[in-house]
Design an enzyme around this catalytic site. Structure first.
Site, PDB file in Angstrom:
ATOM      1  N   GLU A  38       0.845  -1.192  -0.055  1.00 45.94           N
ATOM      2  CA  GLU A  38      -0.065  -0.056  -0.131  1.00 45.94           C
ATOM      3  C   GLU A  38       0.833   1.227  -0.048  1.00 45.94           C
ATOM      4  OE1 GLU A  38      -2.294   0.076   3.648  1.00 45.94           O
ATOM      5  OE2 GLU A  38      -3.391   1.606   3.294  1.00 45.94           O
ATOM      6  N   LYS A 109      -9.612   1.825  -1.739  1.00 43.03           N
ATOM      7  CA  LYS A 109      -9.861   1.076  -0.234  1.00 43.03           C
ATOM      8  C   LYS A 109     -11.023   1.539   0.474  1.00 43.03           C
ATOM      9  CE  LYS A 109      -6.960   0.569   4.029  1.00 43.03           C
ATOM     10  NZ  LYS A 109      -5.750   1.113   4.805  1.00 43.03           N
ATOM     11  N   CYS A 142      -5.068  -3.530   2.749  1.00 45.31           N
ATOM     12  CA  CYS A 142      -4.869  -3.521   4.232  1.00 45.31           C
ATOM     13  C   CYS A 142      -5.844  -3.668   5.106  1.00 45.31           C
ATOM     14  CB  CYS A 142      -4.100  -2.046   4.627  1.00 45.31           C
ATOM     15  SG  CYS A 142      -2.990  -2.275   6.091  1.00 45.31           S
TER      16      CYS A 142
HETATM   17  C1  ACM Z   1      -3.831  -0.075   7.226  1.00 43.41           C
HETATM   18  O1  ACM Z   1      -5.061  -0.416   6.886  1.00 43.41           O
HETATM   19  N1  ACM Z   1      -2.840   0.594   6.620  1.00 43.41           N
HETATM   20  C2  ACM Z   1      -3.644  -0.700   8.626  1.00 43.41           C
END
Ligand code: ACM
Length: 262
Positions: A38, A109, A142
């Site tokens: 990420e 995300k 993530c």
């Molecule tokens: C995250 O979502 N970077 C822990």
């Protein structure tokens, strides 16, 4: 096919240096599919929208995406990687999927973590299935790991491989993604980062331990917690077509969605 991960230590705000690091590894690794963390090109700990806005790019069309397109073309490979996206005035924590013939697609995300909520906008695109020469690949980012619905949704859409660019801090995702592999009978690939970022009075230590799990939950590749690493392994994505847990238990056909009352 050969699937690989670069567990990277991005240098905060040093985009050009981070791109060069990725270039060196991808050019040497010689695999069919490689996953990067990420926000690999910028680092993580942005303190404001204004600061992040200086680094976020259009996708496709921005420098980092164009750089990855060139790299994938030169090395005849597919690349999944996380980077900051700007569209109009909105900032997204996005991952791209790129192949030897160019940009394929992006995922934003959905489940923002901690202070990401102050600077990014939550994803507004459907979960994606990308075609890699007949292999179905999906991206999550993530903290999406903590919602089993995410992997389930893409597995029901036929994903063979879920790639998981990450900047994980806590220790549970590796265990959970192994279970996501088992319960969906899919390959999962965590591309986490390492290193520490100290900004604005807060110190974040990233937790490494990137891994590839197969549909039986076997760990095919596992990296240490505190140093950069890269490697690839042979996988057969077709194994993920078999959803029989026993000859009498088909994981998807035997679901009882009408009883789950979500
Ligand atoms: C995250 O979502 N970077 C822990």
């Amino acid at each position: 096919m050969k699937a690989g991960i670069y567990q990277m230590k991005p240098l905060f705000g040093k985009k050009e240096a981070n791109l060069r690091k990725a270039e060196t590894v991808i050019s040497n690794l010689k695999c069919d599919l490689i996953a990067l963390p990420e926000l690999f090109s910028t680092g993580y700990s942005f303190i404001s929208k204004a600061e992040l806005g200086n680094y976020a790019e259009q996708i496709p069309g921005g420098n980092t995406t164009e750089f990855l397109v060139e790299l994938a073309c030169k090395n005849s490979c597919y690349i999944a990687a996380g980077l900051a996206e700007i569209e109009n005035d909105d900032l997204y924590n996005t991952a791209v999927f790129i192949g030897p013939h160019g940009f394929i697609g992006k995922y934003r995300k959905l489940h923002l973590f901690y202070k990401e909520k102050f600077i990014f906008k939550a994803g507004n695109l459907p979960l994606q299935i990308f075609n890699m020469e007949g292999i179905k690949v999906s991206l999550i980012i993530c903290f999406d790991w903590i919602y089993p619905e995410v992997c389930r949704s893409v597995a029901l859409k036929g994903a063979h491989i879920v790639i998981h660019p990450s900047n994980l801090l806590k220790p549970w995702a590796q265990m959970a993604m192994r279970i996501r592999s088992v319960e969906n009978r899919i390959f999962t690939m965590i591309a986490n980062r390492v290193g520490v970022e100290s900004r604005s009075g807060e110190r974040l230590k990233f937790s490494g331990r990137s891994q590839i799990s197969d549909p039986k939950g076997e760990i095919l590749l596992s990296f240490p917690k505190a140093r950069e690493a890269f490697a690839c392994v042979d996988i057969d994505p077709a194994v993920a077509n078999d959803k029989l847990f026993t000859p009498h238990n088909h994981l998807f056909n035997d679901r009882k969605p009408l009883m789950y009352d979500l």
